[in-house]
Motif scaffolding. Structure first.
Motif, PDB file in Angstrom:
ATOM      1  N   GLN A  75       0.830  -1.197   0.000  1.00  0.00           N
ATOM      2  CA  GLN A  75       0.000   0.000   0.000  1.00  0.00           C
ATOM      3  C   GLN A  75       0.869   1.254   0.000  1.00  0.00           C
ATOM      4  OE1 GLN A  75      -3.135  -0.666  -0.455  1.00  0.00           O
ATOM      5  NE2 GLN A  75      -2.802  -2.835  -0.053  1.00  0.00           N
ATOM      6  N   LEU A  76       1.886   1.270   0.852  1.00  0.00           N
ATOM      7  CA  LEU A  76       2.747   2.448   0.944  1.00  0.00           C
ATOM      8  C   LEU A  76       3.535   2.640  -0.347  1.00  0.00           C
ATOM      9  CD1 LEU A  76       3.450   4.658   2.982  1.00  0.00           C
ATOM     10  CD2 LEU A  76       5.413   3.271   3.682  1.00  0.00           C
ATOM     11  N   GLY A  77       3.850   1.536  -1.017  1.00  0.00           N
ATOM     12  CA  GLY A  77       4.592   1.641  -2.266  1.00  0.00           C
ATOM     13  C   GLY A  77       3.844   2.380  -3.349  1.00  0.00           C
ATOM     14  N   HIS A  78       2.502   2.402  -3.286  1.00  0.00           N
ATOM     15  CA  HIS A  78       1.714   3.098  -4.294  1.00  0.00           C
ATOM     16  C   HIS A  78       1.781   4.619  -4.146  1.00  0.00           C
ATOM     17  CE1 HIS A  78      -0.981  -0.712  -4.393  1.00  0.00           C
ATOM     18  NE2 HIS A  78       0.010  -0.814  -5.240  1.00  0.00           N
ATOM     19  N   VAL A  79       2.089   5.081  -2.933  1.00  0.00           N
ATOM     20  CA  VAL A  79       1.950   6.506  -2.626  1.00  0.00           C
ATOM     21  C   VAL A  79       2.939   7.360  -3.415  1.00  0.00           C
ATOM     22  CG1 VAL A  79       2.062   8.237  -0.779  1.00  0.00           C
ATOM     23  CG2 VAL A  79       1.006   6.009  -0.348  1.00  0.00           C
ATOM     24  N   THR A  80       4.130   6.844  -3.666  1.00  0.00           N
ATOM     25  CA  THR A  80       5.152   7.638  -4.363  1.00  0.00           C
ATOM     26  C   THR A  80       4.659   8.125  -5.716  1.00  0.00           C
ATOM     27  OG1 THR A  80       6.966   6.468  -3.262  1.00  0.00           O
ATOM     28  CG2 THR A  80       7.469   7.620  -5.331  1.00  0.00           C
ATOM     29  N   GLU A  81       4.093   7.225  -6.524  1.00  0.00           N
ATOM     30  CA  GLU A  81       3.631   7.617  -7.847  1.00  0.00           C
ATOM     31  C   GLU A  81       2.449   8.574  -7.774  1.00  0.00           C
ATOM     32  OE1 GLU A  81       2.768   5.508 -12.192  1.00  0.00           O
ATOM     33  OE2 GLU A  81       2.845   4.282 -10.368  1.00  0.00           O
ATOM     34  N   LEU A  82       1.575   8.363  -6.803  1.00  0.00           N
ATOM     35  CA  LEU A  82       0.437   9.270  -6.631  1.00  0.00           C
ATOM     36  C   LEU A  82       0.913  10.663  -6.217  1.00  0.00           C
ATOM     37  CD1 LEU A  82      -1.864   6.728  -4.793  1.00  0.00           C
ATOM     38  CD2 LEU A  82      -2.284   7.664  -7.079  1.00  0.00           C
ATOM     39  N   ARG A  83       1.895  10.727  -5.330  1.00  0.00           N
ATOM     40  CA  ARG A  83       2.465  12.021  -4.933  1.00  0.00           C
ATOM     41  C   ARG A  83       3.111  12.722  -6.133  1.00  0.00           C
ATOM     42  NH1 ARG A  83       6.589  11.097  -0.254  1.00  0.00           N
ATOM     43  NH2 ARG A  83       7.004  13.288  -0.737  1.00  0.00           N
ATOM     44  N   GLU A  84       3.813  11.959  -6.954  1.00  0.00           N
ATOM     45  CA  GLU A  84       4.438  12.549  -8.136  1.00  0.00           C
ATOM     46  C   GLU A  84       3.388  13.134  -9.074  1.00  0.00           C
ATOM     47  OE1 GLU A  84       6.689   9.332  -9.705  1.00  0.00           O
ATOM     48  OE2 GLU A  84       8.382   9.615  -8.318  1.00  0.00           O
ATOM     49  N   ARG A  85       2.250  12.448  -9.185  1.00  0.00           N
ATOM     50  CA  ARG A  85       1.170  12.962 -10.043  1.00  0.00           C
ATOM     51  C   ARG A  85       0.632  14.278  -9.492  1.00  0.00           C
ATOM     52  NH1 ARG A  85      -0.418  13.444 -15.126  1.00  0.00           N
ATOM     53  NH2 ARG A  85      -2.669  13.281 -15.411  1.00  0.00           N
ATOM     54  N   LEU A  86       0.469  14.362  -8.181  1.00  0.00           N
ATOM     55  CA  LEU A  86      -0.021  15.597  -7.565  1.00  0.00           C
ATOM     56  C   LEU A  86       0.990  16.726  -7.754  1.00  0.00           C
ATOM     57  CD1 LEU A  86      -1.572  14.074  -4.332  1.00  0.00           C
ATOM     58  CD2 LEU A  86      -2.821  15.179  -6.199  1.00  0.00           C
ATOM     59  N   HIS A  87       2.271  16.433  -7.612  1.00  0.00           N
ATOM     60  CA  HIS A  87       3.302  17.443  -7.880  1.00  0.00           C
ATOM     61  C   HIS A  87       3.199  17.939  -9.318  1.00  0.00           C
ATOM     62  CE1 HIS A  87       5.709  17.952  -4.327  1.00  0.00           C
ATOM     63  NE2 HIS A  87       5.915  16.669  -4.172  1.00  0.00           N
ATOM     64  N   ALA A  88       2.996  17.006 -10.247  1.00  0.00           N
ATOM     65  CA  ALA A  88       2.908  17.378 -11.662  1.00  0.00           C
ATOM     66  C   ALA A  88       1.701  18.265 -11.933  1.00  0.00           C
ATOM     67  CB  ALA A  88       2.836  16.122 -12.528  1.00  0.00           C
ATOM     68  N   LEU A  89       0.676  18.134 -11.101  1.00  0.00           N
ATOM     69  CA  LEU A  89      -0.522  18.964 -11.238  1.00  0.00           C
ATOM     70  C   LEU A  89      -0.356  20.317 -10.552  1.00  0.00           C
ATOM     71  CD1 LEU A  89      -3.192  16.177 -10.647  1.00  0.00           C
ATOM     72  CD2 LEU A  89      -2.844  17.442 -12.783  1.00  0.00           C
ATOM     73  N   GLY A  90       0.811  20.531  -9.937  1.00  0.00           N
ATOM     74  CA  GLY A  90       1.129  21.834  -9.356  1.00  0.00           C
ATOM     75  C   GLY A  90       0.594  22.066  -7.962  1.00  0.00           C
ATOM     76  N   VAL A  91       0.359  20.994  -7.208  1.00  0.00           N
ATOM     77  CA  VAL A  91      -0.156  21.146  -5.848  1.00  0.00           C
ATOM     78  C   VAL A  91       0.763  20.438  -4.864  1.00  0.00           C
ATOM     79  CG1 VAL A  91      -2.544  21.303  -6.631  1.00  0.00           C
ATOM     80  CG2 VAL A  91      -1.610  19.074  -5.981  1.00  0.00           C
ATOM     81  N   ASP A  92       0.680  20.853  -3.605  1.00  0.00           N
ATOM     82  CA  ASP A  92       1.386  20.167  -2.532  1.00  0.00           C
ATOM     83  C   ASP A  92       0.612  18.896  -2.203  1.00  0.00           C
ATOM     84  OD1 ASP A  92       1.705  19.415   0.390  1.00  0.00           O
ATOM     85  OD2 ASP A  92       3.290  20.901   0.206  1.00  0.00           O
TER      86      ASP A  92
END
Length: 245
Positions: A75-92
């Protein structure tokens, strides 16, 4: 979160066959909905990691403890890619996740397992319901985001462990099946209530599902079919566990 297996997610729902161009991300309203959905899934994965790691303490054997710990790590391993997507969308990412912290934690407070067996059923059934809900919404997303959400929520390698352990326990102790069947009903009610609260509190998600002049949405009849599908999938999971529902 423990989500549908690839086989379970193979048949597209009416929502899943919709396609939204990546150009839609230029629209502020659509982009806000994407941020909300990715953030909700990301916090759900963090919460699932914490809960599974805690439930591992209840494991009756060392092998069970390691298996549940491996589920938590996934479960925790999925978070990195999701965080990267949010960064790419310009949000914290952490600011984006914050609005979902209370509703998700509220669900877990109301469905805290009393023993190892309830924890296993919740990992398989309760998290599967949440994943199904997010996968329905993911059908309205641009291809890259939709693929990310689908990949995250269908990357499950431990379902057979949960099914095998629960079915063996019920065979050895039939009354346990009745208790776990009631537990499954409770999880169903709480999960649907949580899904409705999350959607109702986020205007961008409501607008996404409602559609607009440039894309289709769900009418009331289709909303009803969505919840019917969620219920049917829940019943299928209960059946695989050997639990009457």
């Amino acid at each position: 979160m423990t989500a549908p297996t690839p086989d379970e997610a193979a048949s597209p729902t009416p929502a899943a066959v919709l396609s939204v161009s990546d150009e839609a991300l230029a629209d502020d309203g659509y982009r806000a909905a994407v941020v909300d959905l990715v953030a909700a899934v990301a916090y759900g994965e963090i919460s699932a990691f914490e809960r599974l790691a805690e439930d591992a303490k209840l494991a009756p054997t060392l092998a069970d403890k390691v298996e549940l710990g491996s589920m938590a790590a996934a479960q925790l391993g999925h978070v990195t890619e999701l965080r990267e997507r949010l960064h790419a969308l310009g949000v914290d990412p952490f600011e984006a996740m914050e609005p979902f912290r209370e509703p998700i934690e509220s669900f877990h407070r109301h469905t805290a397992p009393s023993d190892w067996w309830e924890g296993l059923v919740k990992a398989y059934v309760g998290d599967g319901l949440a994943a199904d809900f997010y996968l329905e919404i993911a059908g309205f997303l641009d291809e890259s985001t939709g693929d990310l959400i689908t990949r995250t929520l269908t990357d499950v390698r431990h379902s057979e462990f949960v099914v095998g352990r629960v079915r063996a326990a019920i065979e050895a102790d039939p009354p346990l099946g009745g208790r776990l069947a009631l537990w499954g009903r409770r999880l169903m009610g709480e999960a649907l209530s949580q899904a409705q609260r999350v959607a109702a509190d986020r205007e961008a998600l409501i607008a996404l599902v409602a559609g607009g002049v440039d894309r289709p949405g769900l009418d009331l009849a289709e909303v009803g079919r969505v919840f019917t599908r969620l219920t049917e999938r829940h019943n299928e999971r209960m059946g695989r566990l050997g639990l009457a529902f």
